[in-house]
Design an enzyme around this catalytic site. Structure first.
Site, PDB file in Angstrom:
ATOM      1  N   ASP A 130       0.860  -1.198   0.000  1.00  0.00           N
ATOM      2  CA  ASP A 130       0.000   0.000   0.000  1.00  0.00           C
ATOM      3  C   ASP A 130       0.894   1.245   0.000  1.00  0.00           C
ATOM      4  OD1 ASP A 130      -2.352  -1.443   0.146  1.00  0.00           O
ATOM      5  OD2 ASP A 130      -2.662  -1.129   2.287  1.00  0.00           O
ATOM      6  N   GLN A 160      -0.727   7.163  -6.377  1.00  0.00           N
ATOM      7  CA  GLN A 160      -1.857   8.040  -6.026  1.00  0.00           C
ATOM      8  C   GLN A 160      -1.943   9.182  -7.041  1.00  0.00           C
ATOM      9  OE1 GLN A 160       0.468   8.539  -2.658  1.00  0.00           O
ATOM     10  NE2 GLN A 160      -0.932   7.640  -1.174  1.00  0.00           N
ATOM     11  N   ARG A 181      -1.462  -0.558  -8.439  1.00  0.00           N
ATOM     12  CA  ARG A 181      -2.844  -0.190  -8.108  1.00  0.00           C
ATOM     13  C   ARG A 181      -2.901   1.340  -8.180  1.00  0.00           C
ATOM     14  NH1 ARG A 181      -3.895  -0.832  -2.200  1.00  0.00           N
ATOM     15  NH2 ARG A 181      -4.401  -3.012  -2.583  1.00  0.00           N
ATOM     16  N   ALA A 186      -5.259   9.115  -0.060  1.00  0.00           N
ATOM     17  CA  ALA A 186      -6.131   9.302   1.105  1.00  0.00           C
ATOM     18  C   ALA A 186      -5.525  10.164   2.206  1.00  0.00           C
ATOM     19  CB  ALA A 186      -6.483   7.924   1.678  1.00  0.00           C
TER      20      ALA A 186
END
Ligand code: FDA
Length: 317
Positions: A130, A160, A181, A186
């Site tokens: 992540d 991101q 991904r 966030a």
């Protein structure tokens, strides 16, 4: 303003202690968190698989400063990998490097995550790193490149679209052949490193999606934003890209209607399933993404309090 305040609160230890001790807080977290144990995570993965969704399991935890805690977190990942393999679930794992010791020591981090990568490789499982705040971006990408160059091919990263640097990173990670991904991001970031306007974040998301779908390997398009999903579907169609060449990814408990609809339309959908006791910062980031979730929280807390008549009155009006 609300978003900023919630993200700040997500990092505040006093607020964490108050919130996690509040009556009903656990029940509330269950909307976005599958439970507290590995078996809770496995049970959620099984249910989602039965509904046709793939899963990535996340054992909640971040910003760990004690070696013993980081080792214990890695041990939980090993148990999780074994259970996924035993049950032959369609699932992989996602982890945060700060949970594994990134803020403690690089050699320790490498050793701790190495145990997870080895066990996952033995059972042919993918591990997603992540992406956390911009303080960790470069170190996370360096770590990924390091283990990739050592020969691990079962490991990918997250980029991101709010980060100004992400286009360069998307090209670099795609050149390696590693999986990305793509999400919006966030955390609360300063304007020097991150776009601040939704339109800029969205435009960059679409630009990154196109690069990852043409130059990358099996990207995960992680969003609940219908405009981003529409843009992806249109690009896939226009370019004649097989729908199996990418997957949509969404969070547990968020837009379940959209998850099901995409699955029924033949797209691969992977649900990110978090579990564990350290749910507070994760939950606060979900509140920040959609302040309307706050009302869900307020209602749930009020419903158990002496002020519950307020909820009844509001629901009746
Ligand atoms: P956006 O925030 O614009 O929301 C679009 C719409 O989606 C909203 O109007 C609402 O309808 C719905 N929605 C979004 N969030 C919701 C919520 N919490 N509750 C209810 N509805 C909601 N971030 C990060 O920094 N590092 C990471 O590694 C990851 N990993 C990750 C994995 C997966 C699978 C997903 C889906 C997301 C992440 N994220 C992440 C989080 C991501 O960066 C982002 O904060 C959220 O996905 C929200 O952004 P959206 O793209 O959904 O759009």
């Amino acid at each position: 303003m609300v978003r900023e305040a919630l993200i700040l609160l997500s990092e505040n230890s006093l607020a964490r202690r108050v919130a996690t001790g509040a009556p009903g807080a656990r029940t509330l977290a269950r909307r976005f968190v599958a439970g507290e144990t590995v078996e809770d995570g496995i049970a959620a993965a099984r249910r989602l698989n039965q509904a046709g969704m793939s899963v990535t399991l996340d054992y909640l935890g971040e910003s760990v400063s004690q070696r013993a805690e980081a080792v214990a977190a890695a041990d939980t990942y090993l148990r999780m990998i074994d259970r996924i393999a035993e049950e032959r679930l369609d699932a992989n794992v996602s982890l945060k490097l700060t949970q594994m010791g990134q803020d403690i020591d690089d050699a320790f981090l490498r050793q701790n995550v190495g145990r997870i990568l080895d066990r996952a490789r033995d059972v042919d499982m993918f591990v997603r790193l992540d992406m956390e705040s911009s303080r960790h971006t470069q170190r996370t990408l360096d770590f990924h490149r390091g283990v990739w160059n050592e020969g691990y091919r079962n490991v990918g990263v997250v980029l991101q679209s709010y980060m100004r640097r992400s286009m360069d990173d998307a090209r670099a990670v795609s050149a390696l052949g590693a999986r990305v991904r793509l999400c919006k991001g966030a955390y609360q970031e300063p304007a020097e490193v991150a776009y601040q306007e939704k339109a800029e974040v969205d435009d960059n998301f679409v630009a990154l999606m196109k690069v990852l779908l043409t130059e990358g390997t099996c990207p995960g398009i992680a969003t609940h934003d219908e405009a981003m999903i529409r843009a992806t579907r249109q690009f896939v169609r226009e370019q004649g890209i097989a729908s199996s060449a990418c997957e949509f990814q969404m969070l547990y408990g968020v837009r379940r209607d959209l998850q099901t609809a995409l699955r029924h339309q033949g797209y691969k959908v992977r649900v990110y399933v978090p579990f564990g006791e350290a749910w507070y910062p994760y939950l606060m980031r979900r509140m920040a993404e959609r302040p309307a979730n706050l009302m869900f929280v307020v209602n749930a807390v009020l419903a158990e309090s002496p002020l519950r008549f307020l909820v009844r009155n509001r629901n009746q009006s």
